[in-house]
Design a protein around this motif. Structure first.
Motif, PDB file in Angstrom:
ATOM      1  N   SER A 285       0.832  -1.200   0.000  1.00  0.00           N
ATOM      2  CA  SER A 285       0.000   0.000   0.000  1.00  0.00           C
ATOM      3  C   SER A 285       0.871   1.256   0.000  1.00  0.00           C
ATOM      4  CB  SER A 285      -0.919   0.012   1.223  1.00  0.00           C
ATOM      5  OG  SER A 285      -0.163   0.197   2.412  1.00  0.00           O
ATOM      6  N   THR A 286       0.260   2.364  -0.392  1.00  0.00           N
ATOM      7  CA  THR A 286       0.972   3.650  -0.368  1.00  0.00           C
ATOM      8  C   THR A 286       1.302   4.055   1.069  1.00  0.00           C
ATOM      9  OG1 THR A 286      -1.197   4.756  -0.433  1.00  0.00           O
ATOM     10  CG2 THR A 286      -0.025   4.489  -2.521  1.00  0.00           C
ATOM     11  N   ASP A 287       0.455   3.661   2.020  1.00  0.00           N
ATOM     12  CA  ASP A 287       0.751   3.964   3.431  1.00  0.00           C
ATOM     13  C   ASP A 287       2.059   3.326   3.862  1.00  0.00           C
ATOM     14  OD1 ASP A 287      -1.556   5.427   3.720  1.00  0.00           O
ATOM     15  OD2 ASP A 287      -2.724   3.779   4.551  1.00  0.00           O
ATOM     16  N   GLU A 288       2.309   2.098   3.415  1.00  0.00           N
ATOM     17  CA  GLU A 288       3.553   1.400   3.773  1.00  0.00           C
ATOM     18  C   GLU A 288       4.766   2.094   3.161  1.00  0.00           C
ATOM     19  OE1 GLU A 288       2.513  -3.261   4.270  1.00  0.00           O
ATOM     20  OE2 GLU A 288       1.976  -2.394   2.330  1.00  0.00           O
ATOM     21  N   ILE A 289       4.608   2.602   1.942  1.00  0.00           N
ATOM     22  CA  ILE A 289       5.712   3.319   1.293  1.00  0.00           C
ATOM     23  C   ILE A 289       6.038   4.597   2.049  1.00  0.00           C
ATOM     24  CG2 ILE A 289       6.423   4.553  -0.782  1.00  0.00           C
ATOM     25  CD1 ILE A 289       6.520   1.585  -1.137  1.00  0.00           C
ATOM     26  N   ILE A 290       5.006   5.364   2.397  1.00  0.00           N
ATOM     27  CA  ILE A 290       5.222   6.623   3.116  1.00  0.00           C
ATOM     28  C   ILE A 290       5.844   6.363   4.489  1.00  0.00           C
ATOM     29  CG2 ILE A 290       4.092   8.649   4.113  1.00  0.00           C
ATOM     30  CD1 ILE A 290       4.279   8.615   1.054  1.00  0.00           C
ATOM     31  N   GLU A 291       5.404   5.296   5.151  1.00  0.00           N
ATOM     32  CA  GLU A 291       5.988   4.945   6.455  1.00  0.00           C
ATOM     33  C   GLU A 291       7.464   4.608   6.309  1.00  0.00           C
ATOM     34  OE1 GLU A 291       5.580   1.443   9.867  1.00  0.00           O
ATOM     35  OE2 GLU A 291       3.997   1.714   8.369  1.00  0.00           O
ATOM     36  N   ALA A 292       7.814   3.852   5.261  1.00  0.00           N
ATOM     37  CA  ALA A 292       9.218   3.497   5.027  1.00  0.00           C
ATOM     38  C   ALA A 292      10.046   4.745   4.756  1.00  0.00           C
ATOM     39  CB  ALA A 292       9.320   2.524   3.856  1.00  0.00           C
ATOM     40  N   LEU A 293       9.491   5.702   4.025  1.00  0.00           N
ATOM     41  CA  LEU A 293      10.206   6.956   3.752  1.00  0.00           C
ATOM     42  C   LEU A 293      10.456   7.723   5.048  1.00  0.00           C
ATOM     43  CD1 LEU A 293       8.335   8.197   0.541  1.00  0.00           C
ATOM     44  CD2 LEU A 293      10.638   7.256   0.658  1.00  0.00           C
ATOM     45  N   ARG A 294       9.430   7.794   5.901  1.00  0.00           N
ATOM     46  CA  ARG A 294       9.592   8.518   7.171  1.00  0.00           C
ATOM     47  C   ARG A 294      10.668   7.888   8.031  1.00  0.00           C
ATOM     48  NH1 ARG A 294       3.784   8.638   7.416  1.00  0.00           N
ATOM     49  NH2 ARG A 294       3.879   6.962   8.968  1.00  0.00           N
ATOM     50  N   GLN A 295      10.734   6.554   8.041  1.00  0.00           N
ATOM     51  CA  GLN A 295      11.729   5.860   8.857  1.00  0.00           C
ATOM     52  C   GLN A 295      13.153   6.175   8.411  1.00  0.00           C
ATOM     53  OE1 GLN A 295      10.519   1.755   8.574  1.00  0.00           O
ATOM     54  NE2 GLN A 295       9.017   1.924  10.217  1.00  0.00           N
ATOM     55  N   ASP A 296      13.319   6.542   7.139  1.00  0.00           N
ATOM     56  CA  ASP A 296      14.641   6.902   6.625  1.00  0.00           C
ATOM     57  C   ASP A 296      14.797   8.414   6.460  1.00  0.00           C
ATOM     58  OD1 ASP A 296      16.273   4.372   5.894  1.00  0.00           O
ATOM     59  OD2 ASP A 296      14.266   3.911   5.178  1.00  0.00           O
ATOM     60  N   ASN A 297      13.920   9.177   7.144  1.00  0.00           N
ATOM     61  CA  ASN A 297      13.998  10.648   7.148  1.00  0.00           C
ATOM     62  C   ASN A 297      13.937  11.255   5.741  1.00  0.00           C
ATOM     63  OD1 ASN A 297      14.291  10.859  10.015  1.00  0.00           O
ATOM     64  ND2 ASN A 297      16.435  10.250   9.800  1.00  0.00           N
ATOM     65  N   ILE A 298      13.110  10.659   4.882  1.00  0.00           N
ATOM     66  CA  ILE A 298      12.882  11.204   3.541  1.00  0.00           C
ATOM     67  C   ILE A 298      11.512  11.881   3.545  1.00  0.00           C
ATOM     68  CG2 ILE A 298      12.635  10.642   1.097  1.00  0.00           C
ATOM     69  CD1 ILE A 298      14.499   8.266   1.585  1.00  0.00           C
ATOM     70  N   GLN A 299      11.466  13.123   3.116  1.00  0.00           N
ATOM     71  CA  GLN A 299      10.268  13.929   3.276  1.00  0.00           C
ATOM     72  C   GLN A 299       9.172  13.598   2.279  1.00  0.00           C
ATOM     73  OE1 GLN A 299      10.154  15.815   5.995  1.00  0.00           O
ATOM     74  NE2 GLN A 299      12.231  15.030   6.370  1.00  0.00           N
ATOM     75  N   ALA A 300       9.544  13.282   1.034  1.00  0.00           N
ATOM     76  CA  ALA A 300       8.519  13.088   0.009  1.00  0.00           C
ATOM     77  C   ALA A 300       8.984  12.089  -1.037  1.00  0.00           C
ATOM     78  CB  ALA A 300       8.189  14.429  -0.664  1.00  0.00           C
ATOM     79  N   VAL A 301       8.009  11.468  -1.698  1.00  0.00           N
ATOM     80  CA  VAL A 301       8.312  10.538  -2.777  1.00  0.00           C
ATOM     81  C   VAL A 301       9.087  11.243  -3.887  1.00  0.00           C
ATOM     82  CG1 VAL A 301       7.302   9.025  -4.538  1.00  0.00           C
ATOM     83  CG2 VAL A 301       6.290   9.124  -2.257  1.00  0.00           C
ATOM     84  N   SER A 302       8.781  12.508  -4.107  1.00  0.00           N
ATOM     85  CA  SER A 302       9.419  13.272  -5.184  1.00  0.00           C
ATOM     86  C   SER A 302      10.909  13.481  -4.954  1.00  0.00           C
ATOM     87  CB  SER A 302       8.729  14.628  -5.347  1.00  0.00           C
ATOM     88  OG  SER A 302       8.769  15.356  -4.129  1.00  0.00           O
ATOM     89  N   ASP A 303      11.390  13.254  -3.718  1.00  0.00           N
ATOM     90  CA  ASP A 303      12.821  13.404  -3.432  1.00  0.00           C
ATOM     91  C   ASP A 303      13.623  12.171  -3.858  1.00  0.00           C
ATOM     92  OD1 ASP A 303      12.320  15.854  -2.306  1.00  0.00           O
ATOM     93  OD2 ASP A 303      12.220  15.094  -0.245  1.00  0.00           O
ATOM     94  N   VAL A 304      12.929  11.094  -4.211  1.00  0.00           N
ATOM     95  CA  VAL A 304      13.586   9.812  -4.484  1.00  0.00           C
ATOM     96  C   VAL A 304      13.702   9.578  -5.987  1.00  0.00           C
ATOM     97  CG1 VAL A 304      13.495   7.321  -4.103  1.00  0.00           C
ATOM     98  CG2 VAL A 304      12.651   8.884  -2.337  1.00  0.00           C
ATOM     99  N   LYS A 305      14.926   9.308  -6.437  1.00  0.00           N
ATOM    100  CA  LYS A 305      15.119   8.952  -7.843  1.00  0.00           C
ATOM    101  C   LYS A 305      14.749   7.492  -8.056  1.00  0.00           C
ATOM    102  CE  LYS A 305      18.444   9.229 -11.645  1.00  0.00           C
ATOM    103  NZ  LYS A 305      19.818   9.626 -12.047  1.00  0.00           N
ATOM    104  N   TYR A 306      15.261   6.616  -7.184  1.00  0.00           N
ATOM    105  CA  TYR A 306      14.894   5.202  -7.230  1.00  0.00           C
ATOM    106  C   TYR A 306      14.648   4.709  -5.809  1.00  0.00           C
ATOM    107  CZ  TYR A 306      16.596   5.147 -12.046  1.00  0.00           C
ATOM    108  OH  TYR A 306      16.791   5.414 -13.375  1.00  0.00           O
ATOM    109  N   GLY A 307      13.536   4.024  -5.601  1.00  0.00           N
ATOM    110  CA  GLY A 307      13.239   3.362  -4.334  1.00  0.00           C
ATOM    111  C   GLY A 307      13.135   1.874  -4.591  1.00  0.00           C
ATOM    112  N   ILE A 308      13.975   1.093  -3.930  1.00  0.00           N
ATOM    113  CA  ILE A 308      14.118  -0.332  -4.250  1.00  0.00           C
ATOM    114  C   ILE A 308      13.735  -1.178  -3.038  1.00  0.00           C
ATOM    115  CG2 ILE A 308      15.720  -2.107  -5.052  1.00  0.00           C
ATOM    116  CD1 ILE A 308      17.438   0.521  -5.933  1.00  0.00           C
TER     117      ILE A 308
END
Length: 225
Positions: A111-134
């Motif tokens: 889910s998108t909620d899981e993606i956003i949670e994973a980003l927060r855990q790595d101190n990434i503010q937004a999906v747009s900041d990521v070139k590749y998420g693996i």
């Protein structure tokens, strides 16, 4: 009571030896095949531990077979990339150039909620900041950030920081750690000199001291009783 205690101790030692033989990592980093073996080992140990009527060999023999299979499969996976991908899966790119790969998310039921949670855990503010998420085979997310949001490094600002090494514990609770001193080619006498230079009279007055091969050290005194 003593029989139950001895059986528990034997099974405990057997599980520790099994995990050591397999060379496993932290539970959060286990790949699918590793996790399955770990769960099966715990289940096999629990049966003879709870039921004294079942002989210890009923748990120890299957455990030995599982460990042997795991070691064999690990060896074969080193030789065959195709088998490794079949057993452990492969990495999946979930974010490309700042956008979620919706098709891949649905395929993996993420889910998108899981993606956003994973980003927060790595101190990434937004999906747009990521070139590749693996999504790695062990279930963890790794990222390649876009250039404007990448952390600033010393090289970027033309600065050369002091060299650092791996800090080793050389004193713990007032006692020198001889293994660490051997790795650093130091003696207890050398350690005493460093301690006195830090205005601490004796090694026994140090609660913790770490030192690396570049000379960087940390010292914390024992608290006064």
């Amino acid at each position: 009571m003593s029989v139950s205690l001895m059986r528990t101790l034997v099974l405990y030692v057997a599980i520790i030896c099994a995990i050591r033989l397999m060379g496993k990592r932290q539970i959060g980093e286990l790949e699918p095949s590793d996790l399955v073996i770990t769960i099966l080992l715990s289940e096999l140990a629990a049966v003879p531990m709870q039921d004294l009527g079942i002989p210890l060999t009923a748990g120890l023999v299957p455990m030995a077979v599982l460990v042997s299979i795991e070691i064999l499969v690990s060896y074969l996976c080193l030789k065959s990339r195709r088998l490794r991908r079949f057993i452990n899966g492969q990495a999946a790119i979930l974010i490309r150039h700042g956008e979620l790969d919706v098709k891949k998310l649905r395929e993996l039921r993420i889910s998108t909620d899981e993606i956003i949670e994973a980003l927060r855990q790595d101190n990434i503010q937004a999906v747009s900041d990521v070139k590749y998420g693996i999504l790695e085979p062990n279930g963890r997310m790794s990222y390649v950030l876009k250039q404007p949001v990448q952390p600033v490094t010393a090289e970027m600002i033309g600065h050369t920081p002091p060299d650092i090494g791996v800090p080793l514990i050389v004193i713990t609770e007032g006692r020198p750690v001889m293994g660490s001193l051997d790795q650093l080619n130091l003696t207890v006498s050398d350690l005493e000199k460093r301690v006195k230079k830090a205005n601490i009279p004796r090694i026994s007055d140090v609660f913790l001291m770490t030192l690396d091969d570049c000379g960087n050290q940390f010292i914390q005194r024992k608290e006064e009783p």
